[in-house]
Scaffold this motif. Sequence first.
Motif, PDB file in Angstrom:
ATOM      1  N   GLU A   1     -32.067 -37.460-110.939  1.00 18.47           N
ATOM      2  CA  GLU A   1     -32.937 -37.974-109.721  1.00 18.47           C
ATOM      3  C   GLU A   1     -33.452 -39.414-109.925  1.00 18.47           C
ATOM      4  N   ARG A   2     -32.973 -39.967-111.100  1.00 15.73           N
ATOM      5  CA  ARG A   2     -33.355 -41.590-111.538  1.00 15.73           C
ATOM      6  C   ARG A   2     -32.121 -42.256-111.278  1.00 15.73           C
ATOM      7  N   LEU A   3     -30.637 -41.549-110.609  1.00 12.19           N
ATOM      8  CA  LEU A   3     -29.539 -42.384-110.634  1.00 12.19           C
ATOM      9  C   LEU A   3     -29.904 -43.696-109.525  1.00 12.19           C
ATOM     10  N   ASN A   4     -30.370 -43.262-108.231  1.00 11.95           N
ATOM     11  CA  ASN A   4     -30.370 -44.468-107.396  1.00 11.95           C
ATOM     12  C   ASN A   4     -31.399 -45.615-108.099  1.00 11.95           C
ATOM     13  N   ALA A   5     -32.430 -45.448-108.795  1.00 13.23           N
ATOM     14  CA  ALA A   5     -33.274 -46.293-109.417  1.00 13.23           C
ATOM     15  C   ALA A   5     -32.651 -47.175-110.402  1.00 13.23           C
ATOM     16  N   VAL A   6     -31.927 -46.524-111.355  1.00 10.70           N
ATOM     17  CA  VAL A   6     -31.023 -47.213-112.149  1.00 10.70           C
ATOM     18  C   VAL A   6     -29.809 -48.138-111.423  1.00 10.70           C
ATOM     19  N   LYS A   7     -29.287 -47.593-110.624  1.00 11.88           N
ATOM     20  CA  LYS A   7     -28.320 -48.614-109.490  1.00 11.88           C
ATOM     21  C   LYS A   7     -29.045 -49.689-109.073  1.00 11.88           C
ATOM     22  N   GLN A   8     -30.143 -49.529-108.554  1.00  5.32           N
ATOM     23  CA  GLN A   8     -30.812 -50.751-108.108  1.00  5.32           C
ATOM     24  C   GLN A   8     -31.266 -51.692-109.125  1.00  5.32           C
TER      25      GLN A   8
ATOM     26  N   THR B   1     -27.406 -54.823-119.407  1.00  6.31           N
ATOM     27  CA  THR B   1     -27.011 -53.600-118.799  1.00  6.31           C
ATOM     28  C   THR B   1     -27.905 -52.582-119.154  1.00  6.31           C
ATOM     29  N   ILE B   2     -28.217 -52.606-120.686  1.00  9.56           N
ATOM     30  CA  ILE B   2     -29.151 -51.684-121.273  1.00  9.56           C
ATOM     31  C   ILE B   2     -30.451 -52.055-120.639  1.00  9.56           C
ATOM     32  N   GLU B   3     -30.963 -53.129-120.407  1.00 10.84           N
ATOM     33  CA  GLU B   3     -32.418 -53.263-119.705  1.00 10.84           C
ATOM     34  C   GLU B   3     -32.643 -52.797-118.402  1.00 10.84           C
ATOM     35  N   GLY B   4     -31.433 -53.017-117.694  1.00 13.12           N
ATOM     36  CA  GLY B   4     -31.424 -52.387-116.251  1.00 13.12           C
ATOM     37  C   GLY B   4     -31.352 -50.840-116.251  1.00 13.12           C
ATOM     38  N   ILE B   5     -30.573 -50.079-117.409  1.00 13.14           N
ATOM     39  CA  ILE B   5     -30.619 -48.596-117.169  1.00 13.14           C
ATOM     40  C   ILE B   5     -31.945 -48.220-117.694  1.00 13.14           C
ATOM     41  N   VAL B   6     -32.525 -48.801-118.715  1.00 13.76           N
ATOM     42  CA  VAL B   6     -33.778 -48.516-119.170  1.00 13.76           C
ATOM     43  C   VAL B   6     -34.808 -48.366-118.154  1.00 13.76           C
ATOM     44  N   ALA B   7     -34.761 -49.784-117.436  1.00 12.42           N
ATOM     45  CA  ALA B   7     -35.945 -50.118-116.369  1.00 12.42           C
ATOM     46  C   ALA B   7     -35.894 -48.859-115.386  1.00 12.42           C
ATOM     47  N   GLY B   8     -34.822 -48.446-115.005  1.00  6.29           N
ATOM     48  CA  GLY B   8     -34.483 -47.661-113.792  1.00  6.29           C
ATOM     49  C   GLY B   8     -34.636 -46.144-114.192  1.00  6.29           C
ATOM     50  N   ALA B   9     -34.320 -45.736-115.626  1.00 13.12           N
ATOM     51  CA  ALA B   9     -34.343 -44.536-115.917  1.00 13.12           C
ATOM     52  C   ALA B   9     -35.630 -43.719-116.516  1.00 13.12           C
TER      53      ALA B   9
ATOM     54  N   ARG C   1     -23.848 -38.740-115.860  1.00 12.77           N
ATOM     55  CA  ARG C   1     -23.332 -39.697-117.029  1.00 12.77           C
ATOM     56  C   ARG C   1     -22.878 -41.041-116.283  1.00 12.77           C
ATOM     57  N   LEU C   2     -23.225 -42.283-116.826  1.00 12.69           N
ATOM     58  CA  LEU C   2     -22.830 -43.514-116.349  1.00 12.69           C
ATOM     59  C   LEU C   2     -21.882 -43.986-117.530  1.00 12.69           C
ATOM     60  N   ALA C   3     -20.697 -44.542-117.062  1.00 11.35           N
ATOM     61  CA  ALA C   3     -19.961 -45.464-117.949  1.00 11.35           C
ATOM     62  C   ALA C   3     -19.637 -46.493-117.240  1.00 11.35           C
ATOM     63  N   ILE C   4     -20.108 -47.573-118.191  1.00 10.92           N
ATOM     64  CA  ILE C   4     -19.998 -49.230-117.713  1.00 10.92           C
ATOM     65  C   ILE C   4     -19.209 -50.005-118.783  1.00 10.92           C
ATOM     66  N   GLY C   5     -18.025 -50.631-118.334  1.00  9.35           N
ATOM     67  CA  GLY C   5     -17.348 -51.644-119.013  1.00  9.35           C
ATOM     68  C   GLY C   5     -18.062 -52.837-118.905  1.00  9.35           C
ATOM     69  N   VAL C   6     -18.435 -53.772-120.043  1.00 12.13           N
ATOM     70  CA  VAL C   6     -19.134 -55.044-119.780  1.00 12.13           C
ATOM     71  C   VAL C   6     -18.554 -55.856-120.943  1.00 12.13           C
TER      72      VAL C   6
ATOM     73  N   ILE D   1     -20.404 -48.875-122.276  1.00 11.09           N
ATOM     74  CA  ILE D   1     -21.894 -48.342-122.507  1.00 11.09           C
ATOM     75  C   ILE D   1     -21.976 -47.138-121.462  1.00 11.09           C
ATOM     76  N   ILE D   2     -22.194 -45.872-122.180  1.00 11.73           N
ATOM     77  CA  ILE D   2     -22.442 -44.745-121.887  1.00 11.73           C
ATOM     78  C   ILE D   2     -23.608 -44.318-121.745  1.00 11.73           C
ATOM     79  N   ALA D   3     -24.190 -43.921-120.651  1.00  8.51           N
ATOM     80  CA  ALA D   3     -25.682 -43.342-120.379  1.00  8.51           C
ATOM     81  C   ALA D   3     -25.938 -42.033-119.993  1.00  8.51           C
ATOM     82  N   TYR D   4     -26.830 -41.182-120.425  1.00  5.16           N
ATOM     83  CA  TYR D   4     -26.833 -39.997-119.566  1.00  5.16           C
ATOM     84  C   TYR D   4     -28.448 -40.095-119.319  1.00  5.16           C
ATOM     85  N   ILE D   5     -28.548 -39.860-117.900  1.00  5.16           N
ATOM     86  CA  ILE D   5     -29.928 -40.018-117.508  1.00  5.16           C
ATOM     87  C   ILE D   5     -30.066 -38.701-116.314  1.00  5.16           C
ATOM     88  N   LYS D   6     -31.308 -38.560-115.827  1.00  4.08           N
ATOM     89  CA  LYS D   6     -31.849 -37.584-114.963  1.00  4.08           C
ATOM     90  C   LYS D   6     -31.130 -37.623-113.714  1.00  4.08           C
TER      91      LYS D   6
END
Length: 113
Positions: free
Chosen positions: A11-18, A73-81, A60-65, A4-9
């Motif tokens: 300033e949203r990185l900490n929210a996505v990680k949480q 994983t997708i739900e978490g990225i969307v919720a945070g970003a 850019r986040l790269a996550i192997g799952v 899963i490769i995600a491109y985000i803002k």
Amino acid sequence: MKLIIAYIKPERLNAVKQELYKRSIFKMSVSNALGCGQQKGYVEAYRGAISEVNLLKKVRLAIGVNDDYVETTIEGIVAGARTGHIGDGKIFVLPMEDCVRIRTGEHGPEAIG
């Protein structure tokens, strides 16, 4: 297995990680990236010189799952970003042929962890 490769803002990185941590997803690779999409950049003036900035800063986040964690994983990225504005980012899901844990030599889903 998926990559899963995600491109985000940035300033949203900490929210996505949480959000990912809440979903027990701890392993990821993070790097800085430049890109443009629908935003198409902006124009700025610095000391009287006008310049057009076409490439915007992204993370850019790269996550192997394993397959069981793709939707989580997708739900978490969307919720945070998600901010609801243009430029929130994109998520790409790619098939991953193999994964090898260097320390043990494990292959496949066991190597992802």
